[in-house]
Design an enzyme around this catalytic site. Structure first.
Site, PDB file in Angstrom:
ATOM      1  N   ARG A   1      26.386 -62.542  -5.903  1.00 26.73           N
ATOM      2  CA  ARG A   1      25.082 -61.946  -6.239  1.00 26.73           C
ATOM      3  C   ARG A   1      25.100 -60.418  -6.220  1.00 26.73           C
ATOM      4  NH1 ARG A   1      21.632 -64.207  -2.142  1.00 26.73           N
ATOM      5  NH2 ARG A   1      20.192 -62.603  -2.816  1.00 26.73           N
ATOM      6  N   ASN A   2      26.236 -59.822  -5.871  1.00 31.29           N
ATOM      7  CA  ASN A   2      26.325 -58.370  -5.906  1.00 31.29           C
ATOM      8  C   ASN A   2      26.354 -57.947  -7.367  1.00 31.29           C
ATOM      9  OD1 ASN A   2      27.538 -55.613  -5.880  1.00 31.29           O
ATOM     10  ND2 ASN A   2      27.547 -56.003  -3.676  1.00 31.29           N
ATOM     11  N   ALA A   3      25.568 -56.946  -7.705  1.00 31.44           N
ATOM     12  CA  ALA A   3      25.414 -56.517  -9.101  1.00 31.44           C
ATOM     13  C   ALA A   3      26.456 -55.499  -9.545  1.00 31.44           C
ATOM     14  CB  ALA A   3      24.010 -55.939  -9.301  1.00 31.44           C
TER      15      ALA A   3
ATOM     16  N   SER B   1      24.286 -51.773  -5.063  1.00 29.09           N
ATOM     17  CA  SER B   1      24.463 -52.944  -5.922  1.00 29.09           C
ATOM     18  C   SER B   1      24.298 -54.248  -5.136  1.00 29.09           C
ATOM     19  CB  SER B   1      25.847 -52.913  -6.582  1.00 29.09           C
ATOM     20  OG  SER B   1      26.881 -52.989  -5.614  1.00 29.09           O
TER      21      SER B   1
END
Length: 169
Positions: free
Chosen positions: A40-42, A141
Site C-alpha cells: 500500500r506504499n505509494a 508515500s
C-alpha cells in the site's frame, strides 16, 4: 517488542541526479530486503508516474534498473534505530546515516528529496551547513500518511525539474 532496525544499502550510481531519502524501512521492506515493499506504499506509483514507467508491474531488480536509468537514487536518513513496528513515530535511539559522505560521492546530484516529515527533519539536520544540492520536502508515500494519492502526485511532481537530464549531466 522493540528491536534494532537497520537501513538498506544505498541505491545510487554515477548518474544519480535525485536522491530520495526515506526515514527507515518498515517491517515489510526489511523482511523483503527491498525499498518500499509494503503493497500500500505509494512510492512506486509516484516515482513511476514521474519518470513515465509502470514500476509497480516490474520485478524489484527491474525497478531499480529503471530508477538508475532515470537518475534516481534511494537511501534512508536513519542508519539504525530501535523501533517496534513500522511507524516513524516509534523510532528511538536513531543513528543518522552518513549522508554527507554519500552526497559527496555523487558528482551529478542536483536534489535531495525527503520522503516524509521524519526523513526531512533528520536529513536536513544531518546536511546542515553542507554544500548540499536543493533540498525538497515531500509528503510521505506511506499509507499511514493519509493525504490523497492525487495530492501526493501533485506535490511529488516538483522532482521532474531535476529528473530531466541536461547536457551537463
Amino acid at each position: 517488542m522493540a528491536r534494532v532496525s537497520n537501513c538498506l544499502p544505498p541505491i545510487v550510481g554515477a548518474h544519480t541526479r535525485v536522491l530520495i531519502l526515506g526515514s527507515l524501512p518498515g517491517e515489510a521492506s526489511l523482511k523483503a530486503q527491498q525499498y518500499y515493499a509494503h503493497p500500500r506504499n505509494a512510492f512506486w506509483p509516484l516515482v513511476g508516474g514521474l519518470i513515465g514507467h509502470d514500476l509497480v508491474a516490474r520485478p524489484y531488480a527491474e525497478r531499480l534498473e529503471v530508477l538508475a536509468g532515470a537518475g534516481v537514487g534511494l537511501w534512508d536518513v536513519v542508519a539504525s534505530a530501535w523501533r517496534p513496528g513500522s511507524l516513524d513515530g516509534a523510532i528511538r535511539e536513531a543513528e543518522t546515516a552518513d549522508l554527507l559522505r554519500l552526497i559527496s560521492d555523487l558528482p551529478r546530484l542536483r536534489a535531495v528529496a525527503f520522503n516524509g516529515g521524519t526523513a526531512a527533519r533528520i536529513g536536513r539536520r544531518a546536511l546542515e551547513g553542507a554544500a548540499a544540492p536543493a533540498l525538497i520536502d515531500l509528503p510521505s508515500s506511506s499509507p499511514a500518511y493519509t493525504l490523497p494519492f492525487a495530492e501526493k502526485q501533485v506535490r511529488w511532481a516538483v522532482l521532474r525539474r531535476w529528473l530531466v537530464a541536461d547536457a551537463t549531466s
